[in-house]
Scaffold this active site. Structure first.
Site, PDB file in Angstrom:
ATOM      1  CD  GLU A   1      -2.879  -1.121   0.150  1.00 53.06           C
ATOM      2  OE1 GLU A   1      -2.961  -0.126  -0.578  1.00 53.06           O
ATOM      3  OE2 GLU A   1      -3.578  -2.454   0.075  1.00 53.06           O
TER       4      GLU A   1
ATOM      5  CD  GLU B   1       1.868  10.179  -0.710  1.00 54.91           C
ATOM      6  OE1 GLU B   1       3.031   9.426  -0.519  1.00 54.91           O
ATOM      7  OE2 GLU B   1       0.987   9.771  -0.419  1.00 54.91           O
TER       8      GLU B   1
END
Ligand SMILES: O=CCCCC(=O)O
Length: 486
Positions: A258, A389
């Site tokens: 993930e 991010e």
């Protein structure tokens, strides 16, 4: 403010290996800090390779008996964990806030979310099935037998100290696997408390091991190089995920990854703006923006750009920033100083390239690692924050004029975790659902996380699914037997 550290005694700030709570073999410890004050709140054992391998010994020894434990019994232990977490929600939540910084209300929500993984997988544990069929040409039968993959190594992040471990440990135990979890060095306490709770409800020794360490690289490499480890599940950055995947390749491990995201949130001109502003607030500000599924880029169609921006900026500007344990706080501390510096640099880069700051944008002085909710407009395509991010409370708004244009921009990233679309036009929503290169999509919703739904990305956002029925399959191998029957 009562002291949340009282819930985790010094005895349980050590390594959980087999049936023991142990110091690291070297006796080393490391400090855990409250990000809201910058002060040390605990010392925990700092494991080295020898400790990691001791945990693997314990997981390996417990494996056969746990795999042979009746599914109903495993299920009951997961249900007991769910109940204990629910009953002890307040103390777990306070510990999460203390070591991670998120506001208490969000920590309570995380405990609920994490606990639900145990309830969901308690229900899945008794529904593991194989198949029996006749070979199409006749002459024999086909039987499939699901089997637990074996001892699993989990590397979990600091942003959801309970839930990210819960969604690995619960399906693994449901499938009959034993586990070693290496929590993030910034937030080891919650995972130690979970191990303590699971010990108290009766999960057998060796099934849940926790190794806290500052030497993650060395310890995890040694675990992955040992042939007894059969599965790696990691939640964290794409960069670290690539390194772990290379290491996992040597022993051809099953992996679940993930990894990072770069979510586009798209507001169409026909959207219900109340819904869109609410959804954008959740998608951006849940967990202070410290989430792989946080909206990283907000694209607004030109006719509603002004109104959406004004309403969203007003909501962002009204949020109160402070220590997560204080009343009325909406935005807690970020995890550490490096994180604040990275965010500050991304904002400065966008402003240098022509973006305008509508709200926030100033790094505050004083103790703790804070950054204010920030809204930027006129953010140019080459701003670094549209590729990286942000992992914080900063929202860049960019306008668009056609679906093709915004879809191309949304997909122009190595990541493919989640996208959000706000529109009242069903066909338009479906076209975006088909066109967005992501593993998950929120349609008129800013929150997609749910233990009963398959969470996971495509492209460089990861491999595999967590939660839902698919979540348990990640911990099962399938043996196929051909049975001669003319
Ligand atoms: O950083 C990623 C965490 C995912 C949080 C969630 O499951 O909602």
């Amino acid at each position: 403010m009562s002291d949340p550290m009282t819930v985790l005694s010094p005895e349980h700030r050590r390594l959980r290996i087999g049936d023991a709570w142990r110091d690291a073999a070297s006796g080393a410890t490391f400090a855990v800090e409250d990000p809201g004050t910058g002060k040390t709140i605990a010392e925990v054992a700092d494991a080295d390779v020898v400790d990691g391998l001791a945990a693997l010994d314990a997981a390996d020894k417990a494996m056969a008996e746990w795999a042979a434990t009746p599914p109903r019994k495993r299920s009951e232990l997961l249900t007991a964990t769910y109940r204990a977490l629910t009953e002890r929600s307040e103390e777990v939540a306070r510990l999460i806030t203390l070591e991670m910084g998120k506001p208490l209300a969000e920590a309570r929500a995380e405990v609920g979310y994490g606990a639900e993984f145990f309830r969901w997988f308690a229900e899945e544990a008794v529904r593991v099935e194989g198949r029996f069929s006749t070979a199409p040409a006749g002459g024999y039968r086909i039987l499939t037998v699901p089997k637990p993959v074996g001892p699993c190594v989990f590397v979990t992040p600091w942003n959801f100290p309970l839930a990210m471990g819960a969604r690995k440990i619960a399906p693994a135990l449901a499938a009959g696997c034993t586990t070693i979890t290496k929590p993030a060095a910034q937030t080891p306490l919650t995972m130690l408390l979970l191990a303590r709770i699971m010990e108290e409800v009766g999960v057998p020794p060796g099934v849940v091991n926790v190794v806290t360490t500052k030497r993650a690289g060395k310890v995890v490499s040694a675990l992955l190089a040992d042939g007894r480890t059969r599965k790696l599940s990691f939640t964290g950055s794409t960069e670290v995920g690539r390194v772990l995947l290379r290491q996992a390749a040597d022993n051809v491990l099953r992996t679940s990854m993930e990894l990072g995201g770069n979510a586009a949130l798209i507001v169409c001109a026909d959207a219900d703006l109340d819904v869109a502003v609410d959804g954008a607030m959740v998608a951006k500000m849940r967990n202070i923006g410290e989430s792989c599924i946080a909206a990283n880029r907000i694209y607004v169609e030109e006719p509603v750009r002004e109104e959406f921006t004004a309403r969203f900026a007003e909501r962002m500007g009204a949020l109160s920033v402070g220590h997560g344990l204080d009343d009325g706080v909406d935005v807690g501390a970020l995890i550490d100083d490096d994180s604040v510096t990275t965010i500050d640099e991304l904002v400065a880069d966008a402003v240098d390239r022509g973006a305008r700051v509508l709200v926030g944008g100033e790094r505050p002085d004083g103790p703790g690692h804070f950054y204010p909710p920030t809204v930027l407009v006129d953010v140019p395509d080459d701003a670094r924050m549209l590729k990286a991010e942000i992992f914080g409370p900063v929202a860049p708004i960019i306008s668009f004029t056609s679906d093709d244009e915004v879809l191309a921009k949304a997909n122009d990233t190595e990541h493919g975790l989640v996208g959000y679309i706000f529109t009242r036009d069903l066909q338009r929503a479906l076209r975006f659902t088909e066109g967005l290169e992501t593993g998950m999509i929120g349609i008129n919703r800013g929150l997609i996380s749910d233990p009963s739904a398959p969470f996971g990305g495509v492209k460089q956002s990861g491999i595999g699914k967590e939660g839902s029925h698919e979540g348990i399959l990640e911990y099962l191998d399938l043996t196929y037997a051909a049975i001669d029957l003319p």
